[in-house]
Design a protein around this motif. Structure first.
Motif, short mmCIF file in Angstrom:
data_model
loop_
_atom_site.label_atom_id
_atom_site.label_comp_id
_atom_site.label_asym_id
_atom_site.label_seq_id
_atom_site.Cartn_x
_atom_site.Cartn_y
_atom_site.Cartn_z
N GLU A 105 -0.41 80.08 -5.27
CA GLU A 105 -0.46 80.61 -6.63
C GLU A 105 0.69 80.07 -7.47
O GLU A 105 1.85 80.27 -7.13
CB GLU A 105 -0.41 82.13 -6.58
CG GLU A 105 -0.47 82.80 -7.93
CD GLU A 105 -0.44 84.31 -7.83
OE1 GLU A 105 0.51 84.92 -8.38
OE2 GLU A 105 -1.33 84.89 -7.18
N VAL A 106 0.34 79.38 -8.53
CA VAL A 106 1.31 78.93 -9.52
C VAL A 106 1.11 79.72 -10.81
O VAL A 106 2.02 80.36 -11.33
CB VAL A 106 1.18 77.41 -9.78
CG1 VAL A 106 2.12 76.98 -10.90
CG2 VAL A 106 1.48 76.63 -8.51
N THR A 107 -0.11 79.69 -11.33
CA THR A 107 -0.47 80.53 -12.46
C THR A 107 -0.66 81.95 -11.96
O THR A 107 -1.43 82.18 -11.02
CB THR A 107 -1.76 80.03 -13.12
OG1 THR A 107 -1.58 78.68 -13.53
CG2 THR A 107 -2.13 80.89 -14.31
N PRO A 108 0.03 82.94 -12.52
CA PRO A 108 -0.08 84.31 -12.01
C PRO A 108 -1.52 84.81 -12.02
O PRO A 108 -2.31 84.47 -12.92
CB PRO A 108 0.80 85.12 -12.98
CG PRO A 108 1.77 84.12 -13.53
CD PRO A 108 1.01 82.83 -13.62
N VAL A 119 -7.24 85.42 -19.10
CA VAL A 119 -8.00 84.31 -19.70
C VAL A 119 -9.50 84.57 -19.58
O VAL A 119 -10.27 84.37 -20.52
CB VAL A 119 -7.61 82.98 -19.04
CG1 VAL A 119 -8.56 81.86 -19.46
CG2 VAL A 119 -6.17 82.62 -19.37
N THR A 177 -2.84 86.22 -15.16
CA THR A 177 -3.22 85.26 -16.20
C THR A 177 -4.67 84.82 -16.02
O THR A 177 -5.40 84.66 -17.01
CB THR A 177 -2.28 84.04 -16.18
OG1 THR A 177 -0.94 84.49 -16.41
CG2 THR A 177 -2.67 83.04 -17.25
N TRP A 178 -5.10 84.61 -14.78
CA TRP A 178 -6.51 84.28 -14.53
C TRP A 178 -7.42 85.34 -15.15
O TRP A 178 -8.41 85.03 -15.81
CB TRP A 178 -6.77 84.21 -13.03
CG TRP A 178 -6.21 83.02 -12.32
CD1 TRP A 178 -4.88 82.78 -12.05
CD2 TRP A 178 -6.93 81.91 -11.78
NE1 TRP A 178 -4.75 81.59 -11.38
CE2 TRP A 178 -5.98 81.04 -11.20
CE3 TRP A 178 -8.28 81.58 -11.73
CZ2 TRP A 178 -6.37 79.86 -10.57
CZ3 TRP A 178 -8.67 80.41 -11.10
CH2 TRP A 178 -7.71 79.56 -10.54
N PRO A 237 -9.13 82.10 -7.24
CA PRO A 237 -7.74 81.69 -7.41
C PRO A 237 -7.08 81.37 -6.07
O PRO A 237 -7.54 81.82 -5.01
CB PRO A 237 -7.08 82.93 -8.04
CG PRO A 237 -8.21 83.75 -8.58
CD PRO A 237 -9.36 83.49 -7.65
N ALA A 290 -4.43 78.26 -18.30
CA ALA A 290 -3.56 78.99 -19.22
C ALA A 290 -3.39 78.27 -20.56
O ALA A 290 -2.79 78.82 -21.48
CB ALA A 290 -2.18 79.22 -18.58
N ASP A 321 -5.19 73.06 -17.65
CA ASP A 321 -4.66 74.27 -17.06
C ASP A 321 -5.39 75.45 -17.70
O ASP A 321 -5.56 75.49 -18.92
CB ASP A 321 -3.16 74.37 -17.32
CG ASP A 321 -2.49 75.48 -16.52
OD1 ASP A 321 -3.04 76.61 -16.48
OD2 ASP A 321 -1.42 75.24 -15.94
N ARG A 379 -7.26 71.80 -13.26
CA ARG A 379 -6.04 71.17 -13.76
C ARG A 379 -5.66 69.90 -13.02
O ARG A 379 -4.89 69.09 -13.54
CB ARG A 379 -4.88 72.17 -13.74
CG ARG A 379 -4.40 72.62 -12.38
CD ARG A 379 -3.34 73.70 -12.55
NE ARG A 379 -2.89 74.27 -11.30
CZ ARG A 379 -1.85 73.82 -10.60
NH1 ARG A 379 -1.16 72.80 -11.05
NH2 ARG A 379 -1.51 74.39 -9.47
N GLN A 424 0.92 83.37 -2.22
CA GLN A 424 2.10 83.28 -3.06
C GLN A 424 3.13 82.40 -2.36
O GLN A 424 3.24 82.40 -1.13
CB GLN A 424 2.64 84.68 -3.34
CG GLN A 424 1.66 85.53 -4.16
CD GLN A 424 2.07 86.98 -4.27
OE1 GLN A 424 2.15 87.69 -3.28
NE2 GLN A 424 2.34 87.42 -5.49
#
Length: 265
Positions: free
Chosen positions: A152-155, A162, A158-159, A130, A112, A110, A85, A134
């Motif tokens: 960590e921004v995207t949980p 996806v 979610t990784w 990842p 996501a 991204d 990203r 946190q």
């Protein structure tokens, strides 16, 4: 006026980069002097992937390409895709692919919100390294690129969600993360991927594992397997200058040897 770390196109300036040797010099990666720099984690992640020539590989959050290109160096003939990203790191990954003679597609996106063409594809292997930390558990790094790679921004869920969607039937997800996040990883894998295998990475014999390698398969039905830990360093403590990796780890880092989950050391 462009920052001394970036050129007018927003990419890393030459003086902001070092070129570092991986896999005993088989792979050379340009990386920012200030920012996220790959350690041994992505190298070990790549070593753990049992890919075969002709298979499709996706690296989620590929950064400058350390894991993806270590894997490609060990196993020629893979079809490589990376998603990153941060545009400057994505451009750096593309540069690293070209300068190492590797054919790779790098998407600036991204994970996501993948581009439409990637949402139509399936992959035999997906790699994920990842961010480990946190936001509430640490002070922010001063360099924004390093902070984006570490925090960590995207949980985490979610990784995994996806990755599960993008895997082909019988395809495998390979992830490296901190040991304390294992409960979160297992929760996110439940109902999505099976045949879960865990390889702890312990700093020394008798020490608790700090990192874990996790492997899971699309449609897998085998029971959970906890393998013997991989010991990273010889001896009870670091007592001399220089590296003290175990012979097995040194072979992975210097000679592009594979990481066997079944091995006991």
């Amino acid at each position: 006026m462009a920052s001394s770390l970036r050129d007018e196109a927003g990419q890393f300036a030459a003086e902001a980069l070092s070129v570092d040797a991986y896999l005993g010099g088989r792979l050379r990666l340009a990386q920012p002097l200030r920012g996220y720099r790959a350690g041994i984690d992505p190298v070990l992640l790549a070593a753990a992937v049992p890919a075969m020539a002709g298979q499709r590989v996706l690296d989620l959050g590929c950064g400058a390409g350390a894991a993806l290109f270590c894997l490609a160096t060990r196993i020629p003939g893979l079809l490589l895709t990376g998603v990153e990203r941060q545009a400057d790191y994505a451009a750096l990954a593309m540069r690293n692919a070209e300068e190492n003679g590797l054919a790779a597609r790098i998407a600036t996106a991204d994970l996501a919100a993948l581009p439409a063409d990637l949402r139509q594809e399936r992959f035999d292997h997906i790699l994920a390294n990842p961010p480990y930390w946190q936001a509430e558990a640490r002070d922010a790094a001063q360099d924004p690129g390093r902070e984006a790679a570490l925090c960590e921004v995207t949980p985490l869920a979610t990784w995994i969600k996806v990755a599960a969607r993008r895997l082909a039937p019988a395809g495998q997800l390979h992830m490296v993360h901190r040991a304390e996040r294992l409960p979160d990883i297992l929760t996110a894998l439940h109902g999505r991927l099976g045949s879960i295998e865990l390889k702890p990475l312990a700093p020394r014999t008798g020490r608790a594992a700090r990192l874990i390698l996790v492997r899971a398969r699309k449609g897998g039905r085998a029971g959970f397997r906890l393998h013997a830990p991989l010991i990273l360093h010889d001896g009870a403590q670091h007592v001399a200058d220089g590296e003290d990796y175990t012979p097995a780890v040194r072979a992975m880092l210097r000679d592009a040897a594979p990481l066997d989950f079944e091995a006991c050391a």
